[in-house]
Design an enzyme around this catalytic site. Structure first.
Site, short mmCIF file in Angstrom:
data_model
loop_
_atom_site.label_atom_id
_atom_site.label_comp_id
_atom_site.label_asym_id
_atom_site.label_seq_id
_atom_site.Cartn_x
_atom_site.Cartn_y
_atom_site.Cartn_z
N ASN A 8 0.95 -1.22 0.01
CA ASN A 8 0.10 0.11 0.00
C ASN A 8 0.92 1.26 -0.04
O ASN A 8 1.23 1.65 0.94
CB ASN A 8 -1.15 0.00 1.20
CG ASN A 8 -2.00 1.08 1.21
OD1 ASN A 8 -1.92 2.02 0.52
ND2 ASN A 8 -3.05 0.97 2.09
N ARG A 90 -2.14 -2.19 -3.88
CA ARG A 90 -3.35 -1.19 -4.14
C ARG A 90 -3.19 0.00 -4.82
O ARG A 90 -2.01 0.61 -4.91
CB ARG A 90 -3.29 -0.42 -2.42
CG ARG A 90 -4.63 0.58 -2.46
CD ARG A 90 -4.42 1.54 -1.42
NE ARG A 90 -5.45 2.48 -1.52
CZ ARG A 90 -5.33 3.93 -1.06
NH1 ARG A 90 -4.17 4.00 -0.49
NH2 ARG A 90 -6.30 4.61 -0.79
N HIS A 179 -12.24 3.59 -1.47
CA HIS A 179 -12.30 2.66 -0.27
C HIS A 179 -12.93 1.42 -0.67
O HIS A 179 -13.26 0.38 0.31
CB HIS A 179 -13.13 3.10 0.99
CG HIS A 179 -12.34 4.38 1.48
ND1 HIS A 179 -13.18 5.37 2.20
CD2 HIS A 179 -10.88 4.79 1.67
CE1 HIS A 179 -12.32 6.15 2.71
NE2 HIS A 179 -11.00 6.18 2.37
N ARG A 240 -11.11 16.67 4.79
CA ARG A 240 -11.85 16.88 3.61
C ARG A 240 -13.22 17.31 3.77
O ARG A 240 -13.90 17.05 4.80
CB ARG A 240 -11.91 15.58 2.79
CG ARG A 240 -10.69 15.16 2.37
CD ARG A 240 -10.83 13.95 1.52
NE ARG A 240 -9.50 13.13 1.37
CZ ARG A 240 -9.32 12.07 1.30
NH1 ARG A 240 -10.28 11.10 1.49
NH2 ARG A 240 -8.13 11.32 0.94
N GLU A 382 -7.67 -4.70 4.56
CA GLU A 382 -7.56 -4.40 3.09
C GLU A 382 -6.35 -5.37 2.57
O GLU A 382 -6.47 -5.72 1.49
CB GLU A 382 -7.19 -2.94 2.75
CG GLU A 382 -8.35 -2.16 3.01
CD GLU A 382 -8.09 -0.62 3.19
OE1 GLU A 382 -8.32 0.17 2.18
OE2 GLU A 382 -7.57 -0.14 3.95
#
Length: 400
Positions: A8, A90, A179, A240, A382
């Site tokens: 990742n 990823r 995601h 964000r 993940e």
């Protein structure tokens, strides 16, 4: 037994985890932080051993990957590097090209590079790491696992924007989501915990962390998600803004005398919980301060409110709800935030047992036994989803 490496990669970090397959045991994991900066930090964790840490200035992407492999061999975690037969990466943006994870070929690697305009901070770096590992481990199968692939086949009514259709045809202007690997793992794991096929469930997954998103599954198929063309859209997040009126961007750029790019940077890095509270993007800091700091409380209330709005709209899209699942940093550990959200969803049959909710970071059902809607906490994984995709796509007769 084989070994598979999950990668990742970000602009300033390289996270990795090494699995033994097919038993899915984590052998070691690590992080290289502050890449290309003074005081780069290289850390490795493995079961039953002390954490290894090394600080070195200006570790580059190539050096970071080489250090990971050298440490695995020099420390005896692997005897030979050729034991690592698969590497899963990823990758943020797969566009409409990749509706599933993909084995890396010259063609797919070039497509990842071509999709960089959809994720300029991520795809170029992730493509670079693919090339680096091709050099360092040329015999290992490499697979790209895309954040967006889960959402490629959403209903068109949900992924299209109400702008001139030609912009979709010419520029790919549509909702892509993010995601996806986390939402996919959590949905599948939830079905296993409940002992039901995912295809039998109306399910909403809440990935709540520094980046947050909400995804709705209708009998195994994703029908909608909160993030949009980029991960900026959707619910309020740590830094964000989430959804805002597009005209506000123009208004503020004119008032502040800055560019659209500068305003986008503010919306990505200086807004959300941080922007409203003027204190921190971390919910834990805000919860510690909210009794005495009205802006900290406002930020937390706004975050919960935005999540509740999405859940409510998705319940309407699903025409009902069987399961609500919390995951990621705040979802897994935020006892107070889970209560804030669930307590406002009672009209849909959502109810949590406040004693069962006193849990952090482990799988559990937190709704009463007789609840209409099951509410779960399921820590995301993940990396496990990534290595499972490597096995599925590269191993004949794989169980996946």
């Amino acid at each position: 037994m084989t070994k598979t490496l999950a990668i990742n990669a970000g602009s300033s970090t390289l996270k990795w985890k090494l699995f033994s397959m097919p038993d899915e045991t984590v052998i070691a994991s690590g992080l290289v932080d502050r890449l290309n900066l003074p005081g780069s930090i290289f850390t490795v964790k493995r079961p039953g051993a002390e954490k290894y840490k090394k600080v070195e200035d200006n570790i580059t992407y190539r050096l970071a990957a080489a250090m990971v492999l050298s440490h695995l061999k020099d420390s005896g975690i692997v005897k030979h590097l050729h034991e690592i037969t698969g590497i899963g990466h990823r990758v943020v943006a797969g566009g409409e090209i990749f509706s599933d994870s993909a084995v890396i070929t010259d063609e797919s690697l070039q497509q990842i590079k071509d999709l960089s305009e959809y994720a300029p901070l991520h795809n170029p770096i992730q493509a670079q790491y693919i090339e680096i590992f091709q050099t360092l481990l040329p015999d290992a199968h490499q697979v790209a696992v895309f954040d967006t692939s889960l959402y490629t086949d959403m209903p068109k009514v949900n992924y299209m924007y109400p702008i001139p259709y030609q912009y979709y045809k010419d520029f790919g202007a549509r909702k892509y989501g993010a995601h996806g690997t986390s939402h996919r793992y959590v949905a599948e794991r939830t079905a296993e915990i409940l002992g039901k096929p995912l295809a039998d469930l109306k399910l909403i997954t809440l990935h709540l962390g520094s980046g947050s998103s909400v995804t709705a599954f209708d009998h195994g198929k994703v029908i909608d998600t909160s993030m949009g063309f980029t991960p900026l859209a959707g619910v309020m997040m740590g830094t964000r803004s989430g959804d805002i009126d597009a005209s506000l961007v123009t208004f503020l750029t004119e008032k502040l005398g800055i560019s659209i790019g500068d305003m986008t940077d503010i919306l990505n890095k200086k807004s959300g919980l941080l922007g409203v509270s003027e204190l921190s993007p971390d919910q834990r800091d805000l919860e510690d301060a909210e009794d005495k700091n009205p802006k900290a409380k406002l930020a937390l209330d706004m975050f919960a409110n935005r999540v509740i709005r999405y859940v409510g709209s998705y319940v309407a899209e699903l025409n009902g709800l069987d399961v609500l699942v919390f995951t990621a940093g705040s979802g897994e550990n935020g006892i107070g935030m889970r209560e804030r959200i669930a307590d406002q969803l009672g009209v849909f049959g959502v109810n949590i047992d406040h004693e069962k909710n006193q849990v952090r970071g482990r799988e559990t059902i937190i709704s009463p036994d007789d609840a209409k809607v099951k509410v779960l906490v399921v820590p995301t994984n993940e990396e496990l989803e990534i290595v499972r995709d490597v096995a599925r796509l590269t191993t004949p007769h794989s169980k996946y």
